[in-house]
Structures are given as C-alpha cells and as structure tokens.
Design an enzyme around this catalytic site. Sequence first.
Site, PDB file in Angstrom:
ATOM      1  N   HIS A 118      39.371  41.975  41.928  1.00 11.79           N
ATOM      2  CA  HIS A 118      40.087  42.452  42.987  1.00 11.79           C
ATOM      3  C   HIS A 118      40.730  43.866  42.775  1.00 11.79           C
ATOM      4  CE1 HIS A 118      39.391  38.678  44.722  1.00 11.79           C
ATOM      5  NE2 HIS A 118      40.324  38.265  44.513  1.00 11.79           N
ATOM      6  N   GLU A 119      41.328  43.761  41.506  1.00  8.41           N
ATOM      7  CA  GLU A 119      42.060  44.976  41.153  1.00  8.41           C
ATOM      8  C   GLU A 119      41.111  46.212  40.959  1.00  8.41           C
ATOM      9  OE1 GLU A 119      44.257  41.415  39.578  1.00  8.41           O
ATOM     10  OE2 GLU A 119      41.937  41.990  39.617  1.00  8.41           O
ATOM     11  N   ASP A 150      34.012  37.413  48.019  1.00  9.57           N
ATOM     12  CA  ASP A 150      35.664  37.700  47.906  1.00  9.57           C
ATOM     13  C   ASP A 150      35.691  38.325  49.085  1.00  9.57           C
ATOM     14  OD1 ASP A 150      36.326  36.310  45.606  1.00  9.57           O
ATOM     15  OD2 ASP A 150      35.831  38.149  44.405  1.00  9.57           O
ATOM     16  N   VAL A 178      38.023  62.836  54.712  1.00  9.58           N
ATOM     17  CA  VAL A 178      36.832  62.021  54.568  1.00  9.58           C
ATOM     18  C   VAL A 178      36.196  61.825  55.845  1.00  9.58           C
ATOM     19  CG1 VAL A 178      37.994  59.664  54.671  1.00  9.58           C
ATOM     20  CG2 VAL A 178      35.838  60.029  53.320  1.00  9.58           C
ATOM     21  N   GLU A 179      34.885  61.828  55.660  1.00  9.38           N
ATOM     22  CA  GLU A 179      34.078  61.671  56.589  1.00  9.38           C
ATOM     23  C   GLU A 179      33.769  60.152  57.028  1.00  9.38           C
ATOM     24  OE1 GLU A 179      31.248  60.580  59.555  1.00  9.38           O
ATOM     25  OE2 GLU A 179      30.582  60.419  57.296  1.00  9.38           O
ATOM     26  N   SER A 180      34.115  59.551  58.092  1.00 13.01           N
ATOM     27  CA  SER A 180      34.293  58.068  58.279  1.00 13.01           C
ATOM     28  C   SER A 180      33.262  57.233  58.220  1.00 13.01           C
ATOM     29  CB  SER A 180      35.145  57.900  59.547  1.00 13.01           C
ATOM     30  OG  SER A 180      34.235  58.117  60.782  1.00 13.01           O
ATOM     31  N   CYS A 196      32.627  38.178  43.226  1.00 12.70           N
ATOM     32  CA  CYS A 196      33.237  37.847  41.950  1.00 12.70           C
ATOM     33  C   CYS A 196      32.258  38.341  40.957  1.00 12.70           C
ATOM     34  CB  CYS A 196      33.721  36.246  41.663  1.00 12.70           C
ATOM     35  SG  CYS A 196      34.284  35.769  40.346  1.00 12.70           S
TER      36      CYS A 196
END
Length: 150
Positions: free
Chosen positions: A89-90, A55, A70-72, A48
């Site tokens: 969060h957003e 969070d 994307v390379e994992s 937070c």
Amino acid sequence: MTDTLTQLGRQTPMPASPDEALLERIANPHADTAYLVRFVAPEFTSLCPLTGQPDFAHLVIDYVPRAWIVESKSLKLYLGSFRNHGAFHEDCTIGIGKRLVKLLDPAWLRIGGYWYPRGGIPIDVFWQTGAPPEGVWVPEQGVAPYRGRG
C-alpha cells in the site's frame, strides 16, 4: 495545446504495468492563478506482492499546478495499470505521488490512500510535498475512517 498528446481522443489499451504507463501533461491555461486540482479514484486496485490477492483503495490526489496539469485520461490509464501490479500500500500511494511530482513539478501535491482492510486492518497512507501555498483553498479529503458495517 494538445498536439503532443498521444492517448486523448484515441482508443488506448490499458498499460500492462505502471512502469509502461505513459503519463501526459498539458500546459496550465491558468498558470498565473494558484488553484487546487483534485482527482478521486474510489475504486483503485492493485495486488499484494506476496499473495497476489487484490487490494482496494480510495485515492484522493490534490495538487496546485504551476506550468503543467496532468491529462486526465493518461492519469486514469496509469492508475488502472496497477490492477495487475504487486506492491504494498505504501509503495503504491507514495509512488503515484512522486511520479506526478516528477512529471508536473507542482507548487504542492498531496495524496491520501485509504486502503480497505486486509487481514482485518485498514491501512491509510498519506504523503505531501510540504505546506500548501498560502491563499489556496484546500478542502478536507472527505474520506471517513474505515468503520466496517457497524
């Protein structure tokens, strides 16, 4: 195909922040085929930005690649870099989606951030770039709404 990767196959420390994290991509070996890639991060953490309290979220990232995937390992390190990063969060959810779009230029991407309760209220955040391409199977994300222990 992997000559330009700097993290795969090497011991790589966790980046200190999302801004310092290096997301890497490789050429899509099936660029002529429309298909969906899904990454699930059921133990995503951030902080937070006001209280510094942790969070927790369950993230689901779906995308239909074009020229790049994307390379994992780099994605895992990028997501892990949020562990000590303060953001709402957003901001976390949509920022991750936008960074992947900038890196990959996918035909379509969506991200679901299913956040665990803070102050008694779970927050779910969803974002996508538009309608998915026709003919691509897009399964439900499969994350049930938060119910508590009941």
